[in-house]
Scaffold this motif. Structure first.
Motif, mmCIF file in Angstrom:
data_model
loop_
_atom_site.group_PDB
_atom_site.id
_atom_site.type_symbol
_atom_site.label_atom_id
_atom_site.label_comp_id
_atom_site.label_asym_id
_atom_site.label_seq_id
_atom_site.Cartn_x
_atom_site.Cartn_y
_atom_site.Cartn_z
ATOM 1 N N TYR A 71 -15.965 -12.958 42.540
ATOM 2 C CA TYR A 71 -16.100 -14.168 43.341
ATOM 3 C C TYR A 71 -16.119 -15.356 42.394
ATOM 4 O O TYR A 71 -16.338 -15.213 41.200
ATOM 5 N N GLY A 72 -15.866 -16.520 42.949
ATOM 6 C CA GLY A 72 -15.857 -17.728 42.135
ATOM 7 C C GLY A 72 -14.450 -18.200 41.831
ATOM 8 O O GLY A 72 -13.467 -17.516 42.124
ATOM 9 N N GLN A 73 -14.358 -19.357 41.252
ATOM 10 C CA GLN A 73 -13.067 -19.993 41.041
ATOM 11 C C GLN A 73 -12.494 -19.775 39.653
ATOM 12 O O GLN A 73 -11.287 -19.810 39.476
ATOM 13 N N VAL A 74 -13.348 -19.579 38.655
ATOM 14 C CA VAL A 74 -12.869 -19.586 37.275
ATOM 15 C C VAL A 74 -13.554 -18.488 36.473
ATOM 16 O O VAL A 74 -14.752 -18.261 36.606
ATOM 17 N N ASP A 75 -12.778 -17.804 35.660
ATOM 18 C CA ASP A 75 -13.311 -16.953 34.596
ATOM 19 C C ASP A 75 -12.258 -16.915 33.495
ATOM 20 O O ASP A 75 -11.097 -17.278 33.719
ATOM 21 N N LEU A 76 -12.657 -16.550 32.298
ATOM 22 C CA LEU A 76 -11.745 -16.610 31.156
ATOM 23 C C LEU A 76 -10.503 -15.735 31.310
ATOM 24 O O LEU A 76 -9.401 -16.182 30.972
ATOM 25 N N PRO A 77 -10.607 -14.497 31.819
ATOM 26 C CA PRO A 77 -9.373 -13.715 31.979
ATOM 27 C C PRO A 77 -8.346 -14.409 32.882
ATOM 28 O O PRO A 77 -7.152 -14.429 32.561
ATOM 29 N N ARG A 78 -8.786 -15.021 33.982
ATOM 30 C CA ARG A 78 -7.835 -15.698 34.869
ATOM 31 C C ARG A 78 -7.317 -16.998 34.253
ATOM 32 O O ARG A 78 -6.162 -17.356 34.460
ATOM 33 N N LEU A 79 -8.143 -17.697 33.493
ATOM 34 C CA LEU A 79 -7.663 -18.903 32.815
ATOM 35 C C LEU A 79 -6.564 -18.558 31.813
ATOM 36 O O LEU A 79 -5.539 -19.236 31.731
ATOM 37 N N ILE A 80 -6.776 -17.493 31.055
ATOM 38 C CA ILE A 80 -5.791 -17.068 30.056
ATOM 39 C C ILE A 80 -4.503 -16.617 30.744
ATOM 40 O O ILE A 80 -3.405 -17.025 30.356
ATOM 41 N N GLU A 81 -4.630 -15.789 31.785
ATOM 42 C CA GLU A 81 -3.441 -15.316 32.511
ATOM 43 C C GLU A 81 -2.668 -16.474 33.136
ATOM 44 O O GLU A 81 -1.440 -16.429 33.222
#
Length: 100
Positions: A71-81
């Motif tokens: 849940y949530g809008q941001v995490d490092l794996p998704r930012l990198i991808e």
């Protein structure tokens, strides 16, 4: 203060402590899905730019940003991808009384 007033005060206090996290978890879920189609033109534009996210409240919710969240809008794996080069996180704090 009577029992009724104390009960009401307790309920209000509990709602300020418990409700935000519950609402955030319920409304900000990450649903698995197939990748969205991206045209070659859009991919070329993205690859040619520095992409930045200018606001994220994730520090408010006590998450482990290094791990992919459910849940949530941001995490490092998704930012990198997503090829995000810069992410600005909101920092909330209380100011001294009388100062806005």
């Amino acid at each position: 203060m009577g029992r009724r007033s104390l009960a009401l005060l307790g309920a209000v206090a509990a709602s300020f402590v418990l409700a935000p996290g519950s609402v955030e978890y319920a409304r900000n879920g990450v649903r698995p899905h197939a990748p969205c189609p991206v045209t070659p033109e859009a991919q070329a534009l993205h690859d040619d730019r520095i992409v930045a996210g200018l606001h994220a409240d994730d520090l408010l919710w006590n998450r482990h940003l290094a791990e992919r969240g459910s849940y949530g809008q941001v995490d490092l794996p998704r930012l990198i991808e997503g090829g995000i080069a810069l992410q600005v996180f909101a920092a909330l704090f209380k100011s001294p009384a009388g100062q806005s």
